[in-house]
Design a protein around this motif. Sequence first.
Motif, PDB file in Angstrom:
ATOM      1  N   PHE A 432       0.842  -1.210   0.000  1.00  0.00           N
ATOM      2  CA  PHE A 432       0.000   0.000   0.000  1.00  0.00           C
ATOM      3  C   PHE A 432       0.878   1.261   0.000  1.00  0.00           C
ATOM      4  O   PHE A 432       1.894   1.319   0.703  1.00  0.00           O
ATOM      5  CB  PHE A 432      -0.897  -0.020   1.246  1.00  0.00           C
ATOM      6  CG  PHE A 432      -2.002   0.990   1.212  1.00  0.00           C
ATOM      7  CD1 PHE A 432      -3.206   0.711   0.587  1.00  0.00           C
ATOM      8  CD2 PHE A 432      -1.850   2.232   1.823  1.00  0.00           C
ATOM      9  CE1 PHE A 432      -4.234   1.642   0.563  1.00  0.00           C
ATOM     10  CE2 PHE A 432      -2.865   3.174   1.817  1.00  0.00           C
ATOM     11  CZ  PHE A 432      -4.066   2.873   1.168  1.00  0.00           C
ATOM     12  N   ALA A 433       0.465   2.254  -0.771  1.00  0.00           N
ATOM     13  CA  ALA A 433       1.242   3.506  -0.836  1.00  0.00           C
ATOM     14  C   ALA A 433       0.869   4.393   0.355  1.00  0.00           C
ATOM     15  O   ALA A 433       0.190   5.416   0.199  1.00  0.00           O
ATOM     16  CB  ALA A 433       0.966   4.212  -2.153  1.00  0.00           C
ATOM     17  N   ASN A 437      -1.330   7.802   0.199  1.00  0.00           N
ATOM     18  CA  ASN A 437      -2.766   7.521   0.253  1.00  0.00           C
ATOM     19  C   ASN A 437      -3.344   7.390   1.658  1.00  0.00           C
ATOM     20  O   ASN A 437      -2.665   6.961   2.594  1.00  0.00           O
ATOM     21  CB  ASN A 437      -3.079   6.253  -0.529  1.00  0.00           C
ATOM     22  CG  ASN A 437      -2.998   6.482  -2.017  1.00  0.00           C
ATOM     23  OD1 ASN A 437      -3.129   7.629  -2.473  1.00  0.00           O
ATOM     24  ND2 ASN A 437      -2.762   5.430  -2.771  1.00  0.00           N
ATOM     25  N   SER A 438      -4.640   7.719   1.713  1.00  0.00           N
ATOM     26  CA  SER A 438      -5.375   7.619   2.972  1.00  0.00           C
ATOM     27  C   SER A 438      -6.408   6.501   2.846  1.00  0.00           C
ATOM     28  O   SER A 438      -6.907   6.231   1.745  1.00  0.00           O
ATOM     29  CB  SER A 438      -6.055   8.980   3.180  1.00  0.00           C
ATOM     30  OG  SER A 438      -7.179   8.856   3.979  1.00  0.00           O
ATOM     31  N   ILE A 439      -6.711   5.858   3.961  1.00  0.00           N
ATOM     32  CA  ILE A 439      -7.711   4.774   3.983  1.00  0.00           C
ATOM     33  C   ILE A 439      -9.046   5.394   4.388  1.00  0.00           C
ATOM     34  O   ILE A 439      -9.110   6.124   5.380  1.00  0.00           O
ATOM     35  CB  ILE A 439      -7.248   3.683   4.971  1.00  0.00           C
ATOM     36  CG1 ILE A 439      -6.028   2.983   4.381  1.00  0.00           C
ATOM     37  CG2 ILE A 439      -8.364   2.692   5.307  1.00  0.00           C
ATOM     38  CD1 ILE A 439      -5.256   2.156   5.365  1.00  0.00           C
ATOM     39  N   ASN A 440     -10.079   5.077   3.624  1.00  0.00           N
ATOM     40  CA  ASN A 440     -11.330   5.795   3.800  1.00  0.00           C
ATOM     41  C   ASN A 440     -12.489   4.834   3.570  1.00  0.00           C
ATOM     42  O   ASN A 440     -12.789   4.480   2.430  1.00  0.00           O
ATOM     43  CB  ASN A 440     -11.293   6.924   2.743  1.00  0.00           C
ATOM     44  CG  ASN A 440     -12.565   7.703   2.657  1.00  0.00           C
ATOM     45  OD1 ASN A 440     -13.653   7.162   2.778  1.00  0.00           O
ATOM     46  ND2 ASN A 440     -12.428   8.986   2.432  1.00  0.00           N
ATOM     47  N   ILE A 441     -13.142   4.404   4.641  1.00  0.00           N
ATOM     48  CA  ILE A 441     -14.209   3.394   4.469  1.00  0.00           C
ATOM     49  C   ILE A 441     -15.515   4.027   3.994  1.00  0.00           C
ATOM     50  O   ILE A 441     -16.443   3.324   3.634  1.00  0.00           O
ATOM     51  CB  ILE A 441     -14.454   2.545   5.737  1.00  0.00           C
ATOM     52  CG1 ILE A 441     -15.036   3.378   6.865  1.00  0.00           C
ATOM     53  CG2 ILE A 441     -13.215   1.807   6.183  1.00  0.00           C
ATOM     54  CD1 ILE A 441     -15.787   2.522   7.876  1.00  0.00           C
ATOM     55  N   GLN A 442     -15.556   5.357   4.055  1.00  0.00           N
ATOM     56  CA  GLN A 442     -16.771   6.027   3.596  1.00  0.00           C
ATOM     57  C   GLN A 442     -16.940   5.802   2.081  1.00  0.00           C
ATOM     58  O   GLN A 442     -17.992   5.381   1.623  1.00  0.00           O
ATOM     59  CB  GLN A 442     -16.669   7.511   3.905  1.00  0.00           C
ATOM     60  CG  GLN A 442     -17.982   8.217   3.731  1.00  0.00           C
ATOM     61  CD  GLN A 442     -17.871   9.692   4.077  1.00  0.00           C
ATOM     62  OE1 GLN A 442     -16.913  10.135   4.721  1.00  0.00           O
ATOM     63  NE2 GLN A 442     -18.838  10.452   3.662  1.00  0.00           N
ATOM     64  N   GLU A 446      -8.897   4.529  -1.991  1.00  0.00           N
ATOM     65  CA  GLU A 446      -7.774   5.315  -1.488  1.00  0.00           C
ATOM     66  C   GLU A 446      -7.972   6.763  -1.899  1.00  0.00           C
ATOM     67  O   GLU A 446      -8.476   7.022  -2.985  1.00  0.00           O
ATOM     68  CB  GLU A 446      -6.436   4.863  -2.086  1.00  0.00           C
ATOM     69  CG  GLU A 446      -6.014   3.460  -1.755  1.00  0.00           C
ATOM     70  CD  GLU A 446      -6.302   2.501  -2.902  1.00  0.00           C
ATOM     71  OE1 GLU A 446      -7.088   2.859  -3.793  1.00  0.00           O
ATOM     72  OE2 GLU A 446      -5.738   1.391  -2.870  1.00  0.00           O
ATOM     73  N   GLN A 447      -7.524   7.656  -1.033  1.00  0.00           N
ATOM     74  CA  GLN A 447      -7.565   9.071  -1.384  1.00  0.00           C
ATOM     75  C   GLN A 447      -6.221   9.690  -1.039  1.00  0.00           C
ATOM     76  O   GLN A 447      -5.493   9.146  -0.215  1.00  0.00           O
ATOM     77  CB  GLN A 447      -8.655   9.752  -0.578  1.00  0.00           C
ATOM     78  CG  GLN A 447     -10.028   9.380  -1.075  1.00  0.00           C
ATOM     79  CD  GLN A 447     -11.070  10.330  -0.564  1.00  0.00           C
ATOM     80  OE1 GLN A 447     -11.034  10.663   0.612  1.00  0.00           O
ATOM     81  NE2 GLN A 447     -11.966  10.758  -1.408  1.00  0.00           N
ATOM     82  N   LEU A 455       0.532   7.085   8.877  1.00  0.00           N
ATOM     83  CA  LEU A 455      -0.653   6.277   8.548  1.00  0.00           C
ATOM     84  C   LEU A 455      -1.874   7.175   8.653  1.00  0.00           C
ATOM     85  O   LEU A 455      -2.103   7.808   9.704  1.00  0.00           O
ATOM     86  CB  LEU A 455      -0.772   5.087   9.522  1.00  0.00           C
ATOM     87  CG  LEU A 455      -2.007   4.200   9.396  1.00  0.00           C
ATOM     88  CD1 LEU A 455      -2.107   3.546   8.018  1.00  0.00           C
ATOM     89  CD2 LEU A 455      -2.007   3.097  10.468  1.00  0.00           C
ATOM     90  N   HIS A 456      -2.670   7.226   7.595  1.00  0.00           N
ATOM     91  CA  HIS A 456      -3.864   8.070   7.638  1.00  0.00           C
ATOM     92  C   HIS A 456      -5.115   7.240   7.392  1.00  0.00           C
ATOM     93  O   HIS A 456      -5.321   6.686   6.312  1.00  0.00           O
ATOM     94  CB  HIS A 456      -3.775   9.206   6.610  1.00  0.00           C
ATOM     95  CG  HIS A 456      -4.815  10.258   6.853  1.00  0.00           C
ATOM     96  ND1 HIS A 456      -6.122  10.122   6.433  1.00  0.00           N
ATOM     97  CD2 HIS A 456      -4.764  11.433   7.530  1.00  0.00           C
ATOM     98  CE1 HIS A 456      -6.818  11.173   6.825  1.00  0.00           C
ATOM     99  NE2 HIS A 456      -6.015  11.989   7.493  1.00  0.00           N
ATOM    100  N   ILE A 457      -5.934   7.109   8.436  1.00  0.00           N
ATOM    101  CA  ILE A 457      -7.217   6.406   8.300  1.00  0.00           C
ATOM    102  C   ILE A 457      -8.296   7.410   8.686  1.00  0.00           C
ATOM    103  O   ILE A 457      -8.349   7.854   9.841  1.00  0.00           O
ATOM    104  CB  ILE A 457      -7.294   5.164   9.229  1.00  0.00           C
ATOM    105  CG1 ILE A 457      -6.112   4.225   8.960  1.00  0.00           C
ATOM    106  CG2 ILE A 457      -8.627   4.438   9.048  1.00  0.00           C
ATOM    107  CD1 ILE A 457      -6.047   3.014   9.877  1.00  0.00           C
ATOM    108  N   GLN A 458      -9.117   7.765   7.724  1.00  0.00           N
ATOM    109  CA  GLN A 458     -10.106   8.806   7.993  1.00  0.00           C
ATOM    110  C   GLN A 458     -11.149   8.329   9.002  1.00  0.00           C
ATOM    111  O   GLN A 458     -11.670   7.212   8.901  1.00  0.00           O
ATOM    112  CB  GLN A 458     -10.818   9.182   6.684  1.00  0.00           C
ATOM    113  CG  GLN A 458     -11.630  10.439   6.829  1.00  0.00           C
ATOM    114  CD  GLN A 458     -12.561  10.627   5.634  1.00  0.00           C
ATOM    115  OE1 GLN A 458     -13.410   9.792   5.351  1.00  0.00           O
ATOM    116  NE2 GLN A 458     -12.386  11.718   4.932  1.00  0.00           N
TER     117      GLN A 458
END
Length: 556
Positions: A432-433, A437-442, A446-447, A455-458
Amino acid sequence: LRPIHRLLSSAGTAAADVRREEQSLGSAETGSEDRTPKKRFSEVQKERREQAQRTVLILCPNKISEKKFLKYLSQHGPINNHFFFESFGLYAVVEFCQKESVASLQSVTHTLSMGAEAAIPFRSRFFNLKLKNPLSQTSEQSCLPRSNQLPPSSKKLFELLCDAESVDDQLNILLKEFQLTEENTKLRYLTCSLIEDIAAAYFPYCEIRPFGSSVNGFGKLGCDLDMLLDLDEIRKSSAHKTSGNFLMEFQVKNVASERIATQKILSVIGECLDHFGPGCVGVQKILNARCPLVRFSHQASGFQCDLTTNNRIALKSSELLYIYSALDSRVRALVFSIRCWARAHSLTSSIPGAWITNFSLTMMVIFFLQRRSPPVLPTLDYLKTLADAEDKCIIEGHNCTFTCDLNRIKPSENTETLELLLKEFFEYFGNFAFNKNSINIQQGREQNKPESSPLHIQNPFETSLNISKNVSQSQLQKFVDLARESAWILHQEGQDHPSPSSNQPWGLAALLLPSVANSMSHAKKKRKKPASERVKNLLESIKSSSTENSTNTNGK
Ligand code: GTP
Ligand code: MG
């Protein structure tokens, strides 16, 4: 200080009407995948809460006749079910059919003064059974069934996993062994209900609700008990009274901010638990944290409790995870295995710090399952489109609306095995980049990262927040390295076809036991090129041979 109540086991005369069958609270909680309608989170909460209010906790002598015990208690009304467990002593959880039975039992108990010590009387549902004539050792006592509240030892788990028939079987065994049992779940709701009795001394009509992994489907035996002191019922009852000469039933005190109000409320409840809470020990007020809390041990149940207030978004997050956990039986099996894997390799810890939390890991698994083709799980945006007027939920200006009815969500068409999903999870996050990139379950895709945390998890509801802001670059790197190593181990095994009967750790067992995983990889390192080079080559070859699955993943 604990009120001591005396019950006489020989006094029972009424017929014992003991119904022992379990009342199932729906497949959503147990994760079984049948086609019976799945219960809403709010329905489960309501039923469990009501069940807990009819329940008492009793510290029993070590030698006790179950039959006499039940006969005596059933004088106060029929018993729905009961179980015994060991904590610091032998405890019984007894659920009556009617709430009135609890009051009846309380009316015949008394407070025992302890010589030089003084007891502060407090009418709780936590009793201490003292027998006038303790039983002599009987055969019945020795086989008194005790419900286990702890997960299996590593050794036991290792044996079970090695005896399994397939990797899929291993993941399901791990889930079965670690998931909260019916009894443990009852004990969690009962503990909240007992704490509510104490908090209600200050705030009548308040509610103490469990949240987090105790209720979201991902709880593991031994996990902490997150509690929310909910004062909304009080607010709601006064909210509709907008006319008249009085602004509220009572004059209220105003403070400078919500945060200060939260700190003050938790401060007094913390004092109360410390001074009068039966079985509450080691009370710590952690009021300057981002989310202020009171932490304590509930000695009888053995739970480590975190009490917060003014945290309704966390309850909504628990509901969202509950829905995801109940949609497809593979979700829980995968989350449990990934959480255990992370714990085994010290990627997670019970101490707060720069490591990944279980909450973040769960989000990563959900995101990964949204990215499969076809997706295993729908996006949060899709769950929003299924919501009706009743589901509308705005908390502190954040839109937390999504459908609460699981039965409206179409089952997934994805038929991938757990073994494949586990392998692909490690490959996906091994590559994973994270840097961009950000992890976004909405949205389930990837964003670009809006800020530079490693680590970015919205946060699904407070979308400007990152739930893994605490994670350091070195912890993230450790996660990536272990994910790659684990992908490699599973890939090698897929080629070597290890025999499950070979007594060698294989599949999930090889991934979970750190010493085993290390020694296996060390052995292989000796034979071949350096691990980093092998892993790199392997991932290159996998990447070039597999097709991209980045389309059609929004679950619509
Ligand atoms: P366990 O490790 O089994 O206790 O998992 P858990 O999901 O209960 O995690 P934890 O006890 O740390 O937190 C309880 C709940 O608080 C979570 O389920 C989330 O709903 C919420 N929570 C925890 N950490 C965060 C965070 O960093 N951000 C937000 N928004 N919510 C969080
Ligand atoms: Mg928790």
